[in-house]
Scaffold this motif. Structure first.
Motif: not given
Length: 292
Positions: A175-183, A257-261, A265-277
């Motif tokens: 997993r991607l995690a560490t000690m947060p400065p505030k918890l 951090v860039r969740p889209s990269h 899928p819990a952090l970024f909605d990939f399922t709705s990511l389509f071109p317009a039209g």
């Protein structure tokens, strides 16, 4: 501002500090970095009481001194209570910290709880003690904080601890995690703060050694060879030696951090990511009119 402060006016925890320019720069850097982390992560709620955990290691001494410096200068409007949890480790010098704190007029509480025997009994031979030891220590510190009317438990983890924990989770935890400065703790009644989040381990060591603080080693964990954290630390040391500044670059990445990269899928909605039209090649049905 700290840089404009009179260097002759310092907290008693800095009594006997070296007078050279290099140490003054180090002290100001520690205070400045700690203040920045406190402000960036909104750690202060004026009037709160903080339980500052003091193990006797170099990091906790640096934490204690810097927080009292900030409080003394009116930059940290909270009450500070230093606390050492004596976990019953063999040959632990039980008088060192009480004498150190009393001599400098630091409000404190010393608590004895023999968690060492529990860890030795419960952990199979050859396994590391860190997880159980930390869990028992954390439970006791939470209890003490509540008994003392503290709203925060303040720990001395620094930038390098956070990097090492990130790679520990990456390599061994999946997993991607560490000690947060505030918890916020699970019960929701205490915050766990790490004001040294921006401070390097090297600066903590230089400071505590220069101040000649009575360092107490952790014989429980430090006696075990081959710990995963030791291996990660060695890896980071090698990277830093080959590319100075690598640690700071990696730490900045944890703040950018860039969740889209990434792939969660819990952090970024990939399922709705389509071109317009409409999708290419899809024929729209003809529009029917009333006369047709």
């Amino acid at each position: 501002m700290l840089d404009d402060a009179d260097d002759t006016e310092i907290h008693p925890l800095f009594a006997g500090a070296p007078s050279g320019t290099e140490f003054r720069k180090l002290r100001k850097r520690l205070v400045r970095d700690t203040r920045a982390a406190i402000e960036d992560y909104g750690m202060i709620r004026p009037g709160d009481r903080w339980l500052v955990c003091l193990s006797g290691g170099k990091d906790s001494y640096a934490l204690l001194a810097v927080l009292h410096e900030l409080q003394w200068r009116g930059l940290l409007p909270v009450d500070l209570l230093a606390c050492n949890l004596d976990q019953g480790q063999p040959n632990f010098p039980a008088t060192v910290l009480p004498e150190f704190l009393k001599a400098r007029g630091v409000p404190h509480r010393i608590e004895y709880q023999d968690t060492y025997s529990i860890v030795k009994e419960k952990v199979p031979a050859g396994r590391t003690y860190c997880a159980l030891c930390s869990r028992l220590r954390r439970g006791n510190l939470y209890r003490i904080a509540r008994e003392e009317g503290c709203s925060a438990v303040v720990l001395g983890h620094h930038r390098d601890d956070m990097l090492e924990t990130f790679f520990m989770n990456l390599f061994h935890g999946g997993r991607l995690a560490t000690m947060p400065p505030k918890l916020l703790n699970e019960e929701g009644d205490l915050t766990v703060l790490r004001p040294l989040a921006y401070v390097s381990e090297a600066d903590c060591e230089k400071f505590s050694r220069a101040m000649n603080y009575p360092i107490i080693p952790c014989d429980l964990c430090g006696s075990q060879e081959g710990l995963q954290r030791v291996q990660v630390k060695r890896m980071l040391d090698e990277w830093e030696a080959r590319s100075p500044g690598r640690r700071q670059v990696m730490f900045r990445a944890l703040m950018n951090v860039r969740p889209s990269h990434l792939l969660d899928p819990a952090l970024f909605d990939f399922t709705s990511l389509f071109p317009a039209g409409d999708p290419p090649g899809v024929q729209q049905p003809p529009i029917l009119h009333g006369s047709d």
